[in-house]
Design a protein around this motif. Sequence first.
Motif, PDB file in Angstrom:
ATOM      1  N   VAL A 163     -23.269   6.335 -11.861  1.00  0.00           N
ATOM      2  CA  VAL A 163     -23.409   6.645 -10.434  1.00  0.00           C
ATOM      3  C   VAL A 163     -24.830   6.291 -10.012  1.00  0.00           C
ATOM      4  O   VAL A 163     -25.788   6.979 -10.375  1.00  0.00           O
ATOM      5  CB  VAL A 163     -23.122   8.135 -10.150  1.00  0.00           C
ATOM      6  N   LEU A 209     -15.338  11.332  -6.318  1.00  0.00           N
ATOM      7  CA  LEU A 209     -15.013  10.370  -7.379  1.00  0.00           C
ATOM      8  C   LEU A 209     -14.491  11.174  -8.572  1.00  0.00           C
ATOM      9  O   LEU A 209     -15.192  11.403  -9.560  1.00  0.00           O
ATOM     10  CB  LEU A 209     -16.248   9.551  -7.750  1.00  0.00           C
ATOM     11  N   THR A 217     -18.807  16.809  -9.884  1.00  0.00           N
ATOM     12  CA  THR A 217     -18.131  15.603  -9.405  1.00  0.00           C
ATOM     13  C   THR A 217     -19.007  14.883  -8.388  1.00  0.00           C
ATOM     14  O   THR A 217     -19.493  15.512  -7.441  1.00  0.00           O
ATOM     15  CB  THR A 217     -16.788  15.966  -8.741  1.00  0.00           C
ATOM     16  N   ASP A 245     -20.754  13.315 -24.736  1.00  0.00           N
ATOM     17  CA  ASP A 245     -20.241  13.923 -23.507  1.00  0.00           C
ATOM     18  C   ASP A 245     -20.234  15.452 -23.599  1.00  0.00           C
ATOM     19  O   ASP A 245     -19.285  16.116 -23.173  1.00  0.00           O
ATOM     20  CB  ASP A 245     -18.837  13.407 -23.181  1.00  0.00           C
ATOM     21  N   ARG A 301     -22.352   8.470 -16.058  1.00  0.00           N
ATOM     22  CA  ARG A 301     -21.134   8.177 -15.296  1.00  0.00           C
ATOM     23  C   ARG A 301     -21.259   6.916 -14.440  1.00  0.00           C
ATOM     24  O   ARG A 301     -20.339   6.572 -13.697  1.00  0.00           O
ATOM     25  CB  ARG A 301     -20.789   9.372 -14.393  1.00  0.00           C
ATOM     26  N   ASP A 322     -12.528  10.616 -10.946  1.00  0.00           N
ATOM     27  CA  ASP A 322     -12.448   9.999 -12.271  1.00  0.00           C
ATOM     28  C   ASP A 322     -13.792  10.010 -12.995  1.00  0.00           C
ATOM     29  O   ASP A 322     -13.873   9.635 -14.169  1.00  0.00           O
ATOM     30  CB  ASP A 322     -11.931   8.562 -12.159  1.00  0.00           C
ATOM     31  N   ARG A 323     -14.855  10.466 -12.304  1.00  0.00           N
ATOM     32  CA  ARG A 323     -16.182  10.506 -12.922  1.00  0.00           C
ATOM     33  C   ARG A 323     -16.718  11.936 -13.031  1.00  0.00           C
ATOM     34  O   ARG A 323     -17.920  12.138 -13.176  1.00  0.00           O
ATOM     35  CB  ARG A 323     -17.163   9.643 -12.127  1.00  0.00           C
ATOM     36  N   GLU A 324     -15.836  12.902 -12.964  1.00  0.00           N
ATOM     37  CA  GLU A 324     -16.295  14.287 -13.069  1.00  0.00           C
ATOM     38  C   GLU A 324     -16.837  14.568 -14.469  1.00  0.00           C
ATOM     39  O   GLU A 324     -16.473  13.917 -15.449  1.00  0.00           O
ATOM     40  CB  GLU A 324     -15.170  15.267 -12.725  1.00  0.00           C
ATOM     41  N   THR A 325     -17.719  15.556 -14.540  1.00  0.00           N
ATOM     42  CA  THR A 325     -18.342  15.955 -15.801  1.00  0.00           C
ATOM     43  C   THR A 325     -18.221  17.460 -15.952  1.00  0.00           C
ATOM     44  O   THR A 325     -18.455  18.208 -14.998  1.00  0.00           O
ATOM     45  CB  THR A 325     -19.830  15.551 -15.817  1.00  0.00           C
TER      46      THR A 325
END
Length: 226
Positions: A168, A72, A93, A152, A166, A74-77
Amino acid sequence: MALLALALFLVALFTGLGVWQVQRRAWKLDLIARVDQRVHAAPAPAPGPGAWAGLTRDNAEYRRVRIAGTLLNDRETLVQAVTEQGGGYWVMTPLRTRWGSVFVNRGFVPPERRSPASRAAGELPGLVAVTGLLRFSEPGGGFLRSNRPDADRWYSRDVAAIARARGVAGAAPYFIDADATPVPGGWPQGGLTVVSFRNAHLQYALTWFGLALLSLAGAWIVWRRG
């Protein structure tokens, strides 16, 4: 007599602490041997939800695992990191699997590669296979720095907090440090896990036993003078 009693008490105390450090050293050497075996073993399937309750650092950390799923991206940190290559970020991710999600530390990127657009080739689509080392969550933050989900800003790989931030749901309580398998474009760079354990227990044991001997000598002097 009071001084003699105190000296004998110190002998017993320091001897006990020395023995404790010898036992700790044996435990640490056993841990190092077990971790070395895990790191070099063939990868096993990553533990699913049914096994999570039984995972501990002693029986699972640094276990070599494999898993397949969809990243995913688009939801990486990004989590601040200091590596042998200098300062930068870990790319965390979530990987969606058949039983839920698990965060993958895909590896290191330098500050100039912070933006996903600067490493677009490495944003892998579709089904991917990941092999790496099982690691436990790092709650709270780094040294003297707390994670700030509202801004963030992340200083540790706190799986639960990152998952909440995120959106999840049902993420595994561990993450996977990806191995050094090359990524298109070269970033992120995996395989940078540092596996090392401080083992100074022998020095501590010798220190305590030395103090026990000094205390014993003191007790003998007090007894002779008494």
